[in-house]
Design an enzyme around this catalytic site. Structure first.
Site, PDB file in Angstrom:
ATOM      1  N   ASN A  11       0.854  -1.188   0.000  1.00 43.29           N
ATOM      2  CA  ASN A  11       0.000   0.000   0.000  1.00 43.29           C
ATOM      3  C   ASN A  11       0.892   1.241   0.000  1.00 43.29           C
ATOM      4  O   ASN A  11       1.481   1.597   1.023  1.00 43.29           O
ATOM      5  CB  ASN A  11      -0.910  -0.026   1.233  1.00 43.29           C
ATOM      6  CG  ASN A  11      -1.839   1.177   1.287  1.00 43.29           C
ATOM      7  OD1 ASN A  11      -1.940   1.951   0.344  1.00 43.29           O
ATOM      8  ND2 ASN A  11      -2.528   1.324   2.410  1.00 43.29           N
ATOM      9  N   LYS A  13       0.042   4.231  -0.235  1.00 43.77           N
ATOM     10  CA  LYS A  13      -0.643   5.351   0.422  1.00 43.77           C
ATOM     11  C   LYS A  13      -0.464   6.641  -0.413  1.00 43.77           C
ATOM     12  O   LYS A  13      -0.421   6.561  -1.637  1.00 43.77           O
ATOM     13  CB  LYS A  13      -0.163   5.496   1.870  1.00 43.77           C
ATOM     14  CG  LYS A  13      -0.348   4.191   2.660  1.00 43.77           C
ATOM     15  CD  LYS A  13      -0.192   4.359   4.151  1.00 43.77           C
ATOM     16  CE  LYS A  13      -0.401   3.021   4.845  1.00 43.77           C
ATOM     17  NZ  LYS A  13      -0.345   3.134   6.312  1.00 43.77           N
ATOM     18  N   HIS A  95      -9.713   0.479   4.998  1.00 44.65           N
ATOM     19  CA  HIS A  95      -8.433   0.695   5.689  1.00 44.65           C
ATOM     20  C   HIS A  95      -8.657   1.598   6.896  1.00 44.65           C
ATOM     21  O   HIS A  95      -9.505   2.491   6.879  1.00 44.65           O
ATOM     22  CB  HIS A  95      -7.415   1.323   4.735  1.00 44.65           C
ATOM     23  CG  HIS A  95      -6.021   1.314   5.269  1.00 44.65           C
ATOM     24  ND1 HIS A  95      -5.576   2.248   6.194  1.00 44.65           N
ATOM     25  CD2 HIS A  95      -4.971   0.483   5.052  1.00 44.65           C
ATOM     26  CE1 HIS A  95      -4.321   1.980   6.496  1.00 44.65           C
ATOM     27  NE2 HIS A  95      -3.921   0.921   5.828  1.00 44.65           N
ATOM     28  N   GLU A  97      -7.156   4.056   8.022  1.00 46.16           N
ATOM     29  CA  GLU A  97      -7.045   5.496   7.751  1.00 46.16           C
ATOM     30  C   GLU A  97      -8.332   6.027   7.119  1.00 46.16           C
ATOM     31  O   GLU A  97      -8.711   7.172   7.370  1.00 46.16           O
ATOM     32  CB  GLU A  97      -5.821   5.760   6.867  1.00 46.16           C
ATOM     33  CG  GLU A  97      -4.527   5.579   7.644  1.00 46.16           C
ATOM     34  CD  GLU A  97      -3.329   5.143   6.834  1.00 46.16           C
ATOM     35  OE1 GLU A  97      -2.307   4.786   7.451  1.00 46.16           O
ATOM     36  OE2 GLU A  97      -3.403   5.143   5.586  1.00 46.16           O
ATOM     37  N   GLU A 165      -5.524  -5.627  10.431  1.00 46.27           N
ATOM     38  CA  GLU A 165      -4.526  -4.594  10.711  1.00 46.27           C
ATOM     39  C   GLU A 165      -4.831  -3.950  12.058  1.00 46.27           C
ATOM     40  O   GLU A 165      -5.675  -3.052  12.139  1.00 46.27           O
ATOM     41  CB  GLU A 165      -4.556  -3.517   9.622  1.00 46.27           C
ATOM     42  CG  GLU A 165      -4.157  -4.023   8.248  1.00 46.27           C
ATOM     43  CD  GLU A 165      -3.766  -2.845   7.350  1.00 46.27           C
ATOM     44  OE1 GLU A 165      -2.623  -2.825   6.893  1.00 46.27           O
ATOM     45  OE2 GLU A 165      -4.602  -1.956   7.133  1.00 46.27           O
ATOM     46  N   GLY A 171       2.195   1.961  11.205  1.00 48.79           N
ATOM     47  CA  GLY A 171       3.071   3.122  11.139  1.00 48.79           C
ATOM     48  C   GLY A 171       3.643   3.554  12.467  1.00 48.79           C
ATOM     49  O   GLY A 171       4.247   4.619  12.585  1.00 48.79           O
ATOM     50  N   SER A 211       3.080  -2.546  10.430  1.00 48.05           N
ATOM     51  CA  SER A 211       4.539  -2.480  10.606  1.00 48.05           C
ATOM     52  C   SER A 211       5.228  -3.809  10.265  1.00 48.05           C
ATOM     53  O   SER A 211       6.094  -4.288  10.995  1.00 48.05           O
ATOM     54  CB  SER A 211       4.893  -2.024  12.029  1.00 48.05           C
ATOM     55  OG  SER A 211       4.390  -0.718  12.270  1.00 48.05           O
TER      56      SER A 211
END
Length: 248
Positions: A11, A13, A95, A97, A165, A171, A211
Site C-alpha cells: 500500500n 498510500k 483501511h 485510515e 490490521e 506506522g 509495521s
C-alpha cells in the site's frame, strides 16, 4: 484442501512521484519474486494507469479506495469501473485510515465492498482494533462486527482477501507478535466457519498488516493462519521484495 496462495499487497498510500515510483517499479520488475506468491501494489489513484502500464504483468495493481456507485456527481471520488478502465483489478476498502481519519462507517464500507465485487474487482477488506479497544479487551467484538458487515455484502468470497490490521501497529513501529497475529487470525477463521461456511473458512486468505518489515516477515509468515501481508512503509523500499519472498 488446496493450500491458500500467499498474498502480499504493498500500500503506497499518498506517497511517491512518477520519478520515485518509476524507480521502485524498475526494481520490482527486475526482482526475483516467488511465483507462488500473489503480489499486488496499491498506487495512488492518479498513478493507477502509470503503475499498470509500467509494472510487470505478474504484479497486480490495486486502488486504495473507491466509491459505492459507478458514476455520478461525487466530486473527488473514483468508481470500480474507472479502476478497471485503468487496468487495475483490486481495491483496498475499509483501511483504518479511511475509517479513522476520514470517518467512513462500517455501513459505507459494506456498500463499497458490495459494489466493487459486483463490478468484478477483487477486494482487500481491512479490519482491526484500536489500542484502547485491545487494552479494553474488546478486540474480538470489534473485528467480528467489522467482518460481519463485510460478510453481509459478499456473494463471491473467491474475490476477497481479509486484512487484519491492528490500528495500534500501523506506522507506529509496534508490531503484533506472531502469536498475537495468529491468535486473531485463527479466531477470524473460526468466525467465518461459524457464520459463512467451512469451505470459505478453509479458502479465505487472511493477511496481516501493521509495521511488517524485512526483519519480522518470515516469523509472521510461518504462522498457520497468516496467509500474507498488507505492507505500508516498507512497500516503498527494496525490503518489499524480501517480504514478498517471506514464504520462499
Amino acid at each position: 484442501m488446496e493450500p491458500r496462495r500467499f498474498f502480499v499487497g504493498g500500500n503506497w498510500k499518498m506517497n511517491g512521484s512518477k520519478e520515485s515510483l518509476g524507480e521502485l517499479i524498475s526494481t520490482l520488475n527486475s526482482a526475483n519474486m516467488d511465483d507462488q506468491t500473489e503480489v499486488v501494489c496499491a498506487a495512488p489513484s492518479v498513478y493507477l494507469d502509470f503503475a499498470r502500464s509500467s509494472l510487470d504483468p505478474r504484479i497486480h495493481v490495486a486502488a486504495q479506495n473507491c466509491y459505492k456507485v459507478a458514476q455520478g456527481a461525487f466530486t473527488g471520488e473514483i468508481s470500480p469501473a474507472m479502476i478497471k478502465d485503468c487496468g487495475a483489478d483490486w481495491v483496498i476498502l475499509g483501511h483504518s485510515e479511511r475509517r479513522h481519519v476520514f470517518g467512513e462507517s462500517d455501513e459505507l464500507i459494506g456498500q463499497k465492498v458490495a459494489h466493487a465485487l459486483e463490478s468484478d474487482l477483487g477486494v482487500i477488506a481491512c479490519i482491526g482494533e484500536k489500542l484502547e479497544e485491545r487494552e479494553g479487551g474488546t478486540t474480538e467484538e470489534v473485528v467480528y462486527a467489522q467482518t460481519q458487515v463485510i460478510a453481509e455484502n459478499v456473494k463471491d468470497w473467491g474475490k476477497v482477501v481479509l486484512a487484519y490490521e491492528p490500528v495500534w501497529a500501523i506506522g507506529t513501529g509496534k508490531t503484533a507478535t506472531p502469536e498475537q497475529a495468529q491468535e486473531v487470525h485463527e479466531k477470524l477463521r473460526s468466525w467465518i466457519r461459524a457464520n459463512v461456511s467451512d469451505s470459505v473458512a478453509d479458502s479465505l486468505r487472511i493477511i496481516y498488516g501493521g509495521s511488517v518489515t524485512q526483519a519480522n516477515c518470515r516469523e509472521l509468515a510461518s504462522e498457520e493462519d497468516v496467509d500474507g501481508f498488507l505492507v505500508g512503509g516498507a512497500s516503498l523500499k527494496l525490503d518489499f521484495v524480501d517480504i514478498a519472498n517471506a514464504r520462499a
